[in-house]
Design an enzyme around this catalytic site. Sequence first.
Site, PDB file in Angstrom:
ATOM      1  N   ILE A  27       0.830  -1.205   0.000  1.00 11.97           N
ATOM      2  CA  ILE A  27       0.000   0.000   0.000  1.00 11.97           C
ATOM      3  C   ILE A  27       0.872   1.267   0.000  1.00 11.97           C
ATOM      4  O   ILE A  27       0.509   2.282  -0.603  1.00 11.97           O
ATOM      5  CB  ILE A  27      -0.987  -0.009   1.206  1.00 11.97           C
ATOM      6  N   SER A  68      11.535   0.677   7.169  1.00 12.22           N
ATOM      7  CA  SER A  68      11.050  -0.671   6.907  1.00 12.22           C
ATOM      8  C   SER A  68      12.107  -1.659   7.371  1.00 12.22           C
ATOM      9  O   SER A  68      13.296  -1.371   7.287  1.00 12.22           O
ATOM     10  CB  SER A  68      10.794  -0.840   5.402  1.00 12.22           C
ATOM     11  N   ARG A  69      11.663  -2.813   7.900  1.00 11.77           N
ATOM     12  CA  ARG A  69      12.630  -3.841   8.282  1.00 11.77           C
ATOM     13  C   ARG A  69      13.432  -4.293   7.067  1.00 11.77           C
ATOM     14  O   ARG A  69      14.581  -4.663   7.170  1.00 11.77           O
ATOM     15  CB  ARG A  69      11.914  -5.048   8.900  1.00 11.77           C
ATOM     16  N   LYS A  87      -5.707   2.653   7.488  1.00 13.31           N
ATOM     17  CA  LYS A  87      -6.834   1.957   8.093  1.00 13.31           C
ATOM     18  C   LYS A  87      -6.481   0.487   8.265  1.00 13.31           C
ATOM     19  O   LYS A  87      -5.729  -0.016   7.449  1.00 13.31           O
ATOM     20  CB  LYS A  87      -8.097   2.124   7.248  1.00 13.31           C
ATOM     21  N   ASP A  90     -10.974  -6.682   6.681  1.00 13.67           N
ATOM     22  CA  ASP A  90      -9.972  -5.724   6.182  1.00 13.67           C
ATOM     23  C   ASP A  90     -10.520  -4.987   4.961  1.00 13.67           C
ATOM     24  O   ASP A  90     -10.519  -3.750   4.947  1.00 13.67           O
ATOM     25  CB  ASP A  90      -8.641  -6.425   5.884  1.00 13.67           C
TER      26      ASP A  90
END
Lengths: 308, 308
Positions: free
Chosen positions: A14, A36-37, A91, A169
């Site tokens: 996303i 980010s990992r 969201k 979701d």
Amino acid sequence: MGPIRIAVVGMGKIAHDQHLPAIAGNPAFTLAATVSRSDSGVDGVPHFHTLQALVDSDVAIDAVALCTPPQARYDLAALALDKGLHVFLEKPPGATLAEVDALVAHAAKAGTTLFASWHSRYAAGVASARAWLADRQITGVKVIWREDVRVWHPGQAWIWEPGGLGVFDPGINALSIITHILPDPFFLAEATLEVPENRAAPIAADLHFRDSRGTAIHMDLDWRQTGPQSWDIVVETADGTLRLANGGAVLTLPGETLRHDDHEYPGLYARFADLVAQGQSDVDTRPLTLVADAFLRGKRLVTDAFFD
Amino acid sequence: MGPIRIAVVGMGKIAHDQHLPAIAGNPAFTLAATVSRSDSGVDGVPHFHTLQALVDSDVAIDAVALCTPPQARYDLAALALDKGLHVFLEKPPGATLAEVDALVAHAAKAGTTLFASWHSRYAAGVASARAWLADRQITGVKVIWREDVRVWHPGQAWIWEPGGLGVFDPGINALSIITHILPDPFFLAEATLEVPENRAAPIAADLHFRDSRGTAIHMDLDWRQTGPQSWDIVVETADGTLRLANGGAVLTLPGETLRHDDHEYPGLYARFADLVAQGQSDVDTRPLTLVADAFLRGKRLVTDAFFD
């Protein structure tokens, strides 16, 4: 005042598909960092493996957009608010309602903006649908939200875990639209949730809501749809039928069909910039409340195992 | 102004054990009617089989106390508010959060009092516990709420149905206390719910909450306790340990133990009379929010069948 220096946290699908283009297209923002990992950053933009590493660095930011799965969102938001940063939440805004309430109190104390975003409310037809329904007599509502989870959430294990919402979701997108366009409050009367025997979250749900005037609102959520996908809301009124198709993008009113270009994420970032400029927050937890109510009140049926 | 003419709706165990004595003991109220599908009324007081029959009669009332199971509460409350009556809701205030939110809006429009009661907050030790904790540094909280469902809810089928809360029916009492006495907001981090294979609602739950300072709050709920029952809250602080035992009735602080007489329902009715006199409502949904979060976020395990 210069543009808002924003960091995007959680560089999954996303973030790449929606957040980065929307930020790039809005001069009120400049992308100051990514977190980010993994190493999936953006050329020329500082990248960090944790938000803590970013706030400990000398890269200056004003805001963060949190695009991680909801189970991990509270700690990131709390850290950002502690540092006086504005926070944009993808969201759903959290894995629980109480943690979102705690963030609202935290943001108020910190004096920064907290924005719980609901992208579907910015779908092209939604604002006109809301205006058309505002003073009409509604006699029934039908929501059909049927999609193929293998297409839209390939290999996303977190979505099936406790705190991932399963079929809610996508379903919460429909709820974010109908809580926005229907003029009267509504609540769950009865629900059935189908949960695969090897998963914690539902793959389908049949929901019967009622509004405060007694009008029935039926919602059919299913993640097992192959072929054409359905994201449709049909509202029957004394003046004829309103249809929102394609997740809110195409609005049909009696006698006319309105189509506009997609502007969901650009709309969200325009709203976030306004909130920051005005020193306000916007956190509407009604869509997540209705999902929690479905888990609380709904009957659970065990169904066939699901494998990606 | 004369006393508030109140009707008690739902003449089950809690109405007879608690509501009727509390109303009889408070001169601000007069029992004007009772409502129940059965004939379990009170000598000399008009009895009706439905609330609709009561409001259609010539018996004048100002308020209703709703003691029915939560699944049936919304329609009764909405009817009462439509008639301009004040409404006292037993706990939990509804079967879902959204319906309670709808009632709050309804009461505001009607200009009448809506009171979501939490009787355990009026247990003898709770107010002192809250005052003692207000400015203390809390390092850990433990809640042990273990009772024998066969003793406390014999044959109550509704409590095991979707919308009945199972072991959260007593557990929400503990949540109503800790949301009241702990100074910082808290939320669920992790939960396991054990659900009997022949029932819809949990018989036990293990809950890990965290507050906004990161302090751990552990809650152990179990309905399978035989022998001595446990309704204990232990709060560790930098200044020593606070214990609330017997469901909030007995408070122990470092160096002293405070015991007072039970006054839960008299306290609730005194509060309701104040709210009516002041034209205010009091609806705190935090305890129910935490329960909904546990259903939303918790991991479910299937356990042995339960038979009454």
